[in-house]
Scaffold this active site. Structure first.
Site, mmCIF file in Angstrom:
data_model
loop_
_atom_site.group_PDB
_atom_site.id
_atom_site.type_symbol
_atom_site.label_atom_id
_atom_site.label_comp_id
_atom_site.label_asym_id
_atom_site.label_seq_id
_atom_site.Cartn_x
_atom_site.Cartn_y
_atom_site.Cartn_z
ATOM 1 N N CYS A 50 0.859 -1.181 0.000
ATOM 2 C CA CYS A 50 0.000 0.000 0.000
ATOM 3 C C CYS A 50 0.900 1.237 0.000
ATOM 4 O O CYS A 50 1.819 1.334 0.814
ATOM 5 C CB CYS A 50 -0.892 -0.002 1.243
ATOM 6 S SG CYS A 50 -1.832 1.533 1.444
ATOM 7 N N ASP A 57 -0.508 -5.629 0.322
ATOM 8 C CA ASP A 57 -1.786 -5.816 -0.354
ATOM 9 C C ASP A 57 -1.677 -7.103 -1.162
ATOM 10 O O ASP A 57 -0.619 -7.419 -1.700
ATOM 11 C CB ASP A 57 -2.092 -4.652 -1.305
ATOM 12 C CG ASP A 57 -2.552 -3.399 -0.584
ATOM 13 O OD1 ASP A 57 -3.210 -3.525 0.459
ATOM 14 O OD2 ASP A 57 -2.257 -2.301 -1.076
ATOM 15 N N VAL A 72 5.250 -14.889 -23.754
ATOM 16 C CA VAL A 72 6.065 -14.541 -22.596
ATOM 17 C C VAL A 72 6.581 -15.821 -21.957
ATOM 18 O O VAL A 72 5.859 -16.815 -21.839
ATOM 19 C CB VAL A 72 5.291 -13.660 -21.584
ATOM 20 C CG1 VAL A 72 4.172 -14.424 -20.908
ATOM 21 C CG2 VAL A 72 6.225 -13.063 -20.550
ATOM 22 N N SER A 74 7.433 -18.006 -18.945
ATOM 23 C CA SER A 74 6.714 -17.971 -17.666
ATOM 24 C C SER A 74 7.597 -17.654 -16.459
ATOM 25 O O SER A 74 7.157 -16.972 -15.535
ATOM 26 C CB SER A 74 5.948 -19.270 -17.438
ATOM 27 O OG SER A 74 6.822 -20.362 -17.356
#
Length: 151
Positions: A50, A57, A72, A74
């Site tokens: 946060c 968070d 992409v 992984s």
């Protein structure tokens, strides 16, 4: 490994990047760039900080994309997402930044990201971003994450 000599993280020890800006997203060639299909990555334990309190968070991310010529890799995606662990940002900015970085790297036909953020202060925030309308004929399953409901 010799098939993909440019990959620097797969199959080797790779430390968590210090920040998302320092993370390297690696790509591999799409074996069938003419085929229209969906790739889904799910990160149910995504964490960031946060920006106001510095407290952690947590989110469940679902990333869907229809590739063109690149996929992409992984492990590099996992390291990129992990680099947010010590990054402070609002849920909205974090979710959109991940989607935009993937689009910049992959140049997919289409991409969407759903950020299903767990409640802090009693209020969950879900953030959704996509590049536009999905390609016609793309099978697009539901992201499979139910909205938060209190107990």
């Amino acid at each position: 490994m010799s098939r993909y000599p440019r990959l620097r993280q797969l199959g080797r020890p790779a430390p968590l990047p210090a920040s998302p800006d320092k993370a390297v997203l690696e790509v591999v060639p799409n074996p069938d760039p003419k085929a229209l299909y969906l790739v889904r990555f799910t990160a149910p334990e995504f964490t960031t900080l946060c920006p106001m309190t510095g407290q952690p968070d947590f989110a469940h991310l679902v990333i869907d994309y229809a590739p063109r010529s690149r996929l992409v890799e992984s492990k590099s995606l996992k390291l990129f997402l992990g680099s947010f662990r010590n990054q402070a940002d609002f849920h909205e900015a974090c979710t959109v930044a991940i989607g935009q970085r993937l689009v910049k790297t992959l140049r997919p036909r289409w991409l969407r990201i759903g950020g299903y953020w767990y409640p802090r202060g009693g209020m969950p925030i879900d953030v959704f971003w996509q590049t536009g309308q999905p390609p016609k004929g793309l099978w697009l399953p539901d992201q499979g994450v139910t909205g938060y409901r209190g107990r």
